[in-house]
Design an enzyme around this catalytic site. Structure first.
Site, PDB file in Angstrom:
ATOM      1  CB  SER A 354      11.030  37.520 -27.299  1.00  0.00           C
ATOM      2  OG  SER A 354      10.756  37.761 -25.941  1.00  0.00           O
ATOM      3  CB  ALA A 355      13.636  32.848 -27.156  1.00  0.00           C
ATOM      4  CD1 TRP A 357      17.083  41.682 -25.306  1.00  0.00           C
ATOM      5  CD2 TRP A 357      15.283  41.034 -24.145  1.00  0.00           C
ATOM      6  NE1 TRP A 357      16.829  42.644 -24.354  1.00  0.00           N
ATOM      7  CE2 TRP A 357      15.739  42.280 -23.637  1.00  0.00           C
ATOM      8  CE3 TRP A 357      14.154  40.434 -23.575  1.00  0.00           C
ATOM      9  CZ2 TRP A 357      15.100  42.926 -22.577  1.00  0.00           C
ATOM     10  CZ3 TRP A 357      13.511  41.086 -22.521  1.00  0.00           C
ATOM     11  CH2 TRP A 357      13.984  42.312 -22.033  1.00  0.00           C
ATOM     12  CG  HIS A 358      13.879  36.647 -22.042  1.00  0.00           C
ATOM     13  ND1 HIS A 358      13.083  37.105 -23.068  1.00  0.00           N
ATOM     14  CD2 HIS A 358      13.316  37.109 -20.900  1.00  0.00           C
ATOM     15  CE1 HIS A 358      12.079  37.805 -22.563  1.00  0.00           C
ATOM     16  NE2 HIS A 358      12.190  37.825 -21.253  1.00  0.00           N
ATOM     17  N   GLY A 359      18.076  35.031 -23.174  1.00  0.00           N
ATOM     18  CA  GLY A 359      19.235  34.171 -22.930  1.00  0.00           C
ATOM     19  C   GLY A 359      19.155  32.929 -23.788  1.00  0.00           C
TER      20      GLY A 359
END
Length: 463
Positions: A354-355, A357-359
């Site tokens: 998830s991290a 994916w965010h950047g």
């Protein structure tokens, strides 16, 4: 609209011209999605969804945005055509690799903080759609008895056409901010099958649900615009912030993150409105008498559920709901071996994905590691609650869980907002890393204080 008019409008509402252009195109997804209902054939609807999504992307981000979308989309489709048995795994690494490359090249977080915008945010949504489509097509080869319920529901037995695939990925601009939904649902909706098929209950009307979502969007933006001048994120690097006492700094962290969340509530309410008014947001009828329509397929946030969460474990169920569901189905559950239970490794791996994916900003990485700690600590409190049911300690632990969630969430979220390593560590250090220390202490205490498991019925054990 001429550029001078755009500049004057942007100045009037306090945003940059690129952000204003994006907001106009983003709001335009609502009427575009509405007119999708009147396209007469399924082929026409696929074409309309793909073309209008591409047009809105072009108007919002420029021609290069569609090129960025097409590269992983075409590579993902090629993997499904060429090597179906592993197309899901191949597409996962290709799509995420391309997204990471764009994150590194554009460093969008800096642009967002300075009032700019690019197509990376929309590419994030497209990436999840591409991966889920490929994985579900790969699942179509497996025996049904070997699949989880979500896999059975979403698997694809045949390859979608290229037109269907493009319509799904770019559908009427829904890739701007989500929500993420499944190819199977998109096909059923477009072809008027499944719950969208005509029935004796009639055609569900989206107008009431759309109006409620738009009113929520207006309220959220109004509250955000009111609060943000009082609680700017820039205050964390202000020397004045460091002069405050511990509790004032802690309360400012809460208010700054509380304020920032309303911006996300606004964005998700608009995207929910667009998906609802298209009809895709319909999720069936209730079992009550008389039956009522349900419009929660596009629901991405439960505002009160976030702000009044009694446990950190509840947060993925009420915040960025569709992405959380995607992470559960395509990462978390697939890391668990048959016959075994998920543990901290699966949780940490999911939060790490998830991290990324965010950047690749340190603030994102730290926030999601913090989230894994926060949830693990919350599970310790939950086990203690289960062991003290019906006693005064249960009520104390319930209050403790609420306070714990409030404190750790808003402490952790500072990193998500400020992004840089220096600002994140400075803000955490200003409150003596209390939001990191407490979850770790709880996890360690959970190893020592192990309450007896509540007795389960024989039927429950056999499940």
């Amino acid at each position: 609209m001429e550029l001078p008019e755009m500049e004057s409008m942007a100045t009037a509402i306090g945003v940059s011209v690129p952000v204003l252009r994006f907001l106009l195109c983003f709001v335009a997804t609502i009427p575009v999605s509405f007119f999708h209902r009147f396209v007469p054939t399924s082929t026409g609807r696929h074409l309309y969804a793909a073309v209008m999504g591409g047009v809105l992307s072009y108007l919002s981000f420029g021609f290069s945005s569609n090129l960025h979308f097409f590269v992983p989309m075409l590579l993902g489709y090629a993997s499904m055509v060429i090597y179906r048995p592993y197309c899901g795994i191949i597409t996962f690494f290709i799509a995420f690799g391309y997204l990471i490359g764009c994150h590194v090249y554009y460093m969008s977080g800096d642009a967002w903080k300075e009032g700019g915008i690019d197509a990376t945010g929309a590419l994030m949504v497209v990436t999840l759609k591409i991966i889920s489509c490929a994985i579900n097509y790969q699942d179509g080869l497996l025996k049904e008895e070997d699949l989880r319920e979500a896999q059975k529901k979403n698997r694809l037995l045949k390859l979608p056409s290229l037109l269907e695939y493009f319509g799904y990925c770019l559908c009427c601009g829904s890739h701007f901010a989500g929500p993420v939904y499944e190819m199977k649902d998109y096909l059923d909706w477009t072809e008027r099958n499944g719950i969208w098929k005509s029935s004796e209950k009639g055609h569900p009307s989206p107008l009431g649900a759309t109006l409620r979502s738009l009113l929520q969007a207006a309220f959220c933006m109004g509250l955000y615009l009111y609060l943000v001048p009082f609680y700017p994120l820039s205050r964390f690097s202000d020397p004045l912030y460091q002069e405050w006492g511990f509790f004032k700094r802690l309360s400012y962290q809460y208010m700054a993150c509380f304020t920032a969340r309303w911006k996300y509530y606004f964005i998700w309410s608009i995207s929910e409105s667009a998906v609802i008014i298209s009809g895709l947001g319909f999720s069936g009828w209730t079992d009550s008498s008389p039956s009522k329509q349900r419009w929660d397929r596009a629901k991405n946030v439960d505002v009160l559920g976030v702000e009044l969460a009694k446990s950190s474990v509840q947060l993925p169920l009420v915040w960025n709901i569709q992405v959380s569901t995607w992470l559960r189905h395509y990462v978390y559950e697939r890391l668990v071996q048959n016959g075994k239970k998920a543990g901290f490794f699966q949780l940490l791996a999911t939060q790490t994905i998830s991290a990324v994916w965010h950047g690749l900003y340190p603030g994102y990485i730290i926030f999601f590691v913090q989230s894994a700690l926060m949830i693990a600590g919350s599970r310790v409190i939950y086990r203690w609650q289960q062991a003290t049911k019906g006693t005064m300690f249960e009520k104390i632990l319930t209050l403790m869980s609420f306070a714990y969630t409030l404190l750790i969430l808003n402490y952790s979220a500072v990193g998500f907002m400020v992004l840089s390593l220096h600002e994140t560590l400075t803000s955490y250090g200003s409150v003596y890393y209390v939001g990191t220390v407490i979850p770790i202490v709880l996890i360690l205490l959970g190893k020592v204080i192990k309450p007896a498991r509540p007795a389960r019925s024989k039927a429950r054990k056999e499940e």
